[in-house]
Write an enzyme that holds these catalytic residues in place. Structure first.
Site, PDB file in Angstrom:
ATOM      1  N   ALA A  66       0.861  -1.185   0.000  1.00 51.78           N
ATOM      2  CA  ALA A  66       0.000   0.000   0.000  1.00 51.78           C
ATOM      3  C   ALA A  66       0.895   1.232   0.000  1.00 51.78           C
ATOM      4  CB  ALA A  66      -0.862  -0.007   1.254  1.00 51.78           C
ATOM      5  N   GLU A 135       3.692  -5.345   7.157  1.00 54.83           N
ATOM      6  CA  GLU A 135       2.821  -4.384   7.852  1.00 54.83           C
ATOM      7  C   GLU A 135       3.166  -4.249   9.325  1.00 54.83           C
ATOM      8  OE1 GLU A 135       1.802  -6.712   5.726  1.00 54.83           O
ATOM      9  OE2 GLU A 135       0.325  -5.863   4.338  1.00 54.83           O
TER      10      GLU A 135
HETATM   11  N1  COA Z   1       4.558   3.292  -0.170  1.00 50.99           N
HETATM   12  C1  COA Z   1       4.971   4.484  -0.621  1.00 50.99           C
HETATM   13  N2  COA Z   1       6.176   4.688  -1.190  1.00 50.99           N
HETATM   14  C2  COA Z   1       6.978   3.611  -1.323  1.00 50.99           C
HETATM   15  C3  COA Z   1       6.595   2.337  -0.879  1.00 50.99           C
HETATM   16  C4  COA Z   1       5.324   2.202  -0.273  1.00 50.99           C
HETATM   17  N3  COA Z   1       4.856   1.010   0.140  1.00 50.99           N
HETATM   18  N4  COA Z   1       7.604   1.470  -1.142  1.00 50.99           N
HETATM   19  C5  COA Z   1       8.577   2.187  -1.732  1.00 50.99           C
HETATM   20  N5  COA Z   1       8.191   3.482  -1.842  1.00 50.99           N
HETATM   21  C6  COA Z   1       8.946   4.585  -2.426  1.00 50.99           C
HETATM   22  C7  COA Z   1      10.068   5.067  -1.527  1.00 50.99           C
HETATM   23  O1  COA Z   1       9.571   5.955  -0.540  1.00 50.99           O
HETATM   24  C8  COA Z   1      10.956   5.744  -2.525  1.00 50.99           C
HETATM   25  O2  COA Z   1      10.392   6.993  -2.878  1.00 50.99           O
HETATM   26  P1  COA Z   1      11.319   8.325  -2.968  1.00 50.99           P
HETATM   27  O3  COA Z   1      12.325   8.007  -4.052  1.00 50.99           O
HETATM   28  O4  COA Z   1      10.349   9.396  -3.343  1.00 50.99           O
HETATM   29  O5  COA Z   1      11.946   8.486  -1.632  1.00 50.99           O
HETATM   30  C9  COA Z   1      10.837   4.862  -3.749  1.00 50.99           C
HETATM   31  O6  COA Z   1       9.612   4.146  -3.599  1.00 50.99           O
HETATM   32  C10 COA Z   1      11.949   3.835  -3.883  1.00 50.99           C
HETATM   33  O7  COA Z   1      11.999   3.073  -2.690  1.00 50.99           O
HETATM   34  P2  COA Z   1      13.332   2.890  -1.796  1.00 50.99           P
HETATM   35  O8  COA Z   1      12.907   2.624  -0.384  1.00 50.99           O
HETATM   36  O9  COA Z   1      14.261   4.037  -2.006  1.00 50.99           O
HETATM   37  O10 COA Z   1      13.950   1.571  -2.463  1.00 50.99           O
HETATM   38  P3  COA Z   1      14.910   0.514  -1.761  1.00 50.99           P
HETATM   39  O11 COA Z   1      15.406  -0.375  -2.851  1.00 50.99           O
HETATM   40  O12 COA Z   1      15.903   1.193  -0.895  1.00 50.99           O
HETATM   41  O13 COA Z   1      13.947  -0.337  -0.782  1.00 50.99           O
HETATM   42  C11 COA Z   1      11.944  -1.580  -0.222  1.00 50.99           C
HETATM   43  C12 COA Z   1      12.931  -1.135  -1.312  1.00 50.99           C
HETATM   44  C13 COA Z   1      10.806  -2.296  -0.890  1.00 50.99           C
HETATM   45  C14 COA Z   1      12.675  -2.519   0.764  1.00 50.99           C
HETATM   46  C15 COA Z   1      11.456  -0.330   0.554  1.00 50.99           C
HETATM   47  O14 COA Z   1      11.008   0.632  -0.386  1.00 50.99           O
HETATM   48  C16 COA Z   1      10.328  -0.608   1.498  1.00 50.99           C
HETATM   49  O15 COA Z   1      10.553  -1.137   2.562  1.00 50.99           O
HETATM   50  N6  COA Z   1       9.087  -0.234   1.139  1.00 50.99           N
HETATM   51  C17 COA Z   1       7.934  -0.365   1.977  1.00 50.99           C
HETATM   52  C18 COA Z   1       7.414  -1.781   1.966  1.00 50.99           C
HETATM   53  C19 COA Z   1       6.233  -1.929   2.911  1.00 50.99           C
HETATM   54  O16 COA Z   1       6.355  -1.765   4.105  1.00 50.99           O
HETATM   55  N7  COA Z   1       5.063  -2.276   2.358  1.00 50.99           N
HETATM   56  C20 COA Z   1       3.871  -2.501   3.107  1.00 50.99           C
HETATM   57  C21 COA Z   1       3.081  -1.266   3.244  1.00 50.99           C
HETATM   58  S1  COA Z   1       1.649  -1.515   4.287  1.00 50.99           S
END
Ligand code: COA
Length: 261
Positions: A66, A135
């Site tokens: 999400a 989550e």
């Molecule tokens: N919601 C909103 N934005 C998200 C997102 C999410 N679930 N997952 C990634 N993004 C965004 C990041 O904020 C970043 O945006 P920015 O460039 O404007 O700062 C962009 O996507 C790239 O993500 P980034 O975190 O820089 O990539 P990474 O390779 O370092 O890490 C993940 C990848 C997937 C490990 C990490 O993005 C993450 O943990 N995301 C959240 C996953 C999550 O908790 N999902 C469940 C949500 S309920």
């Protein structure tokens, strides 16, 4: 819906929905979920489309969950409204979609992304995919069906482990657990998924529909009800032109040409 949060393309009888927010790792915000629901409603009514593939744009992600940005400061009543609106419930829309739907998991498949993949019929993952329900790390729980679909796929203990820890697992581990059905080298993922979708698209749409109804019932209804539904649908499929064509083609030693009637 005029919206570029998703892209829709069609090759033959297979339509592909691509979540198109690569700069946010295809995170599902409300407009994206609404666009998925609207696309599925449209594809349901399109007789030319027999199978749907769902994937993410870019090299990195299927769907990273999400859109966390939407959660900050949101009131519980507003969140309740969003969770219960059919217009944005992409998870239910995928689950109820009456044609086969395949998730092509091309990278991060987290939170709502994993839940959407689980709501699809079949999951094919790239060997680079990473899956999980993180989550818990945000002080949340899955709200797109994860607490219900994950244990049905992987069993209670493994589901608890993934849900309690929020840990990500690789594609091979997901295959071993039954969370995905095949793992394919990243470069070949879409070729394999489209070949599978294309093969399914040659089958009788009537029989596919009834198989889906019966299998969906298997995880919802008691066994006796499910078996009764299966027998009823087996009788009903005898009314289809596709059944007449399939049986005739077999007896005439030729390939069937199913029309979906
Ligand atoms: N919601 C909103 N934005 C998200 C997102 C999410 N679930 N997952 C990634 N993004 C965004 C990041 O904020 C970043 O945006 P920015 O460039 O404007 O700062 C962009 O996507 C790239 O993500 P980034 O975190 O820089 O990539 P990474 O390779 O370092 O890490 C993940 C990848 C997937 C490990 C990490 O993005 C993450 O943990 N995301 C959240 C996953 C999550 O908790 N999902 C469940 C949500 S309920």
């Amino acid at each position: 819906m005029a919206d570029d949060t998703i892209l829709i393309s069609t090759e033959g009888r297979v339509a592909t929905i691509t979540i198109n927010r690569p700069d946010k790792l295809n995170a599902l915000n409300e407009p994206t979920r609404a666009a998925i629901v609207a696309a599925l409603n449209r594809l349901e009514d399109d007789p030319e489309v027999r199978v749907v593939v769902l994937t993410g744009s870019g090299e990195k992600a299927f769907i990273a969950g999400a859109d966390i940005g939407e959660f900050e400061g949101r009131a519980p009543v507003a969140q309740y409204r969003v969770m219960n609106s059919p217009a944005t419930n992409a998870f239910e829309a995928a689950d109820r979609f009456p044609k086969p739907i395949i998730a092509a998991i091309n990278g991060f498949c987290l939170g709502g992304g994993c839940e959407l993949a689980m709501a699809c019929d079949i999951r094919i993952a790239s060997d680079k995919a990473k899956l999980g329900q993180p989550e818990i790390n945000l002080g949340l729980l899955p709200g797109g069906g994860g607490t219900q679909r994950l244990p049905r796929l992987v069993g209670l203990g493994t589901a608890f482990k993934l849900l309690y820890t929020g840990d990500m697992i690789g594609a091979d581990e997901a295959l071993r657990l039954g969370l995905v059905d095949e793992v394919i080298p990243a470069a070949d993922l879409m070729t394999r998924v489209k070949a599978l979708a294309g093969a399914i698209a040659t089958k009788s749409p009537v029989a596919l529909r009834y198989i889906k109804d019966a299998v969906r019932a298997s995880v919802r209804a008691p066994m006796d009800e499910g078996l009764q539904l299966e027998r009823t649908l087996f009788g009903l499929v005898f009314a289809s032109e596709d059944k007449a064509e399939g049986v005739e083609a077999f007896l005439q030693k030729r390939k069937p040409d199913f029309k979906g009637a």
